[in-house]
Design a protein around this motif. Structure first.
Motif, mmCIF file in Angstrom:
data_model
loop_
_atom_site.group_PDB
_atom_site.id
_atom_site.type_symbol
_atom_site.label_atom_id
_atom_site.label_comp_id
_atom_site.label_asym_id
_atom_site.label_seq_id
_atom_site.Cartn_x
_atom_site.Cartn_y
_atom_site.Cartn_z
ATOM 1 N N UNK A 1 0.791 -1.228 0.000
ATOM 2 C CA UNK A 1 0.000 0.000 0.000
ATOM 3 C C UNK A 1 0.818 1.270 0.000
ATOM 4 N N UNK A 2 2.134 1.169 -0.094
ATOM 5 C CA UNK A 2 2.996 2.345 -0.129
ATOM 6 C C UNK A 2 2.824 3.089 -1.451
ATOM 7 N N UNK A 3 2.595 2.334 -2.526
ATOM 8 C CA UNK A 3 2.404 2.922 -3.856
ATOM 9 C C UNK A 3 1.048 2.547 -4.406
ATOM 10 N N UNK A 4 0.418 3.501 -5.077
ATOM 11 C CA UNK A 4 -0.823 3.227 -5.798
ATOM 12 C C UNK A 4 -0.430 2.921 -7.237
ATOM 13 N N UNK A 5 -0.761 1.722 -7.703
ATOM 14 C CA UNK A 5 -0.306 1.326 -9.034
ATOM 15 C C UNK A 5 -1.119 1.975 -10.154
ATOM 16 N N UNK A 6 -0.498 2.068 -11.313
ATOM 17 C CA UNK A 6 -1.215 2.427 -12.536
ATOM 18 C C UNK A 6 -2.042 1.206 -12.950
ATOM 19 N N UNK A 7 -2.884 1.370 -13.950
ATOM 20 C CA UNK A 7 -3.686 0.244 -14.442
ATOM 21 C C UNK A 7 -2.777 -0.884 -14.924
ATOM 22 N N UNK A 8 -1.718 -0.545 -15.676
ATOM 23 C CA UNK A 8 -0.816 -1.576 -16.185
ATOM 24 C C UNK A 8 -0.089 -2.310 -15.059
ATOM 25 N N UNK A 9 0.342 -1.584 -14.053
ATOM 26 C CA UNK A 9 1.033 -2.229 -12.926
ATOM 27 C C UNK A 9 0.076 -3.144 -12.169
ATOM 28 N N UNK A 10 -1.169 -2.690 -12.028
ATOM 29 C CA UNK A 10 -2.162 -3.526 -11.350
ATOM 30 C C UNK A 10 -2.445 -4.788 -12.175
ATOM 31 N N UNK A 11 -2.467 -4.650 -13.493
ATOM 32 C CA UNK A 11 -2.625 -5.826 -14.348
ATOM 33 C C UNK A 11 -1.468 -6.806 -14.120
ATOM 34 N N UNK A 12 -0.257 -6.285 -14.001
ATOM 35 C CA UNK A 12 0.908 -7.149 -13.734
ATOM 36 C C UNK A 12 0.737 -7.907 -12.422
#
Length: 141
Positions: A70-81
């Motif tokens: 939870x330190x970083x909020x991912x982008x859509x692509x990072x969340x897909x990863x």
């Protein structure tokens, strides 16, 4: 008690005179789980470790752990990863995307259709990235 469908919940919004009343009456219908707890629950259900998820996600190790904590909020692509890293089903991908305010995967979108194909055929992020590259689409990074 069975949850209301999203469309019923949306329709009921217009019947309220106050947002506070709506929120109070429907608190059990609204999403309250954070991304890290949502991901941790799925990781535990699938018998995975955070290390396996980060490795399978093909993300930078530090960045992957920061998303999971939870330190970083991912982008859509990072969340897909990350979703690939947890071996999520298509339904889990869609739910995680929606609950975290990202557009769900859309089969009529060229890039998204390649991603959906990869999910349904249990491909890795690396295999997906080859398919994206071969079809002139941005890879997941």
């Amino acid at each position: 008690m069975q949850k209301k469908s999203t469309s019923k919940l949306e329709k009921s919004l217009k019947d309220y005179n106050s947002i506070d009343s709506f929120l109070n009456d429907n608190s059990n219908e609204l999403i309250s789980q954070s991304l890290p707890s949502q991901l941790q629950e799925i990781i535990e259900d699938k018998g995975l470790t955070r290390a396996q998820v980060v490795k399978n996600s093909n993300l930078n190790q530090v960045y992957g752990y920061q998303i999971l904590s939870g330190v970083r909020k991912p982008s859509r692509d990072k969340l897909l990863c990350i979703c690939f890293g947890i071996n999520a089903t298509l339904e889990e991908f869609q739910l995680i995307l929606k609950q975290n305010q990202f557009a769900p995967l859309y089969a009529r979108n060229h890039r998204d259709s390649i991603i959906i194909f990869a999910i349904e055929h249990h491909k890795t992020v690396l295999e997906l990235n080859y398919d994206l590259y071969d079809n002139d689409e941005d890879v997941l990074q």
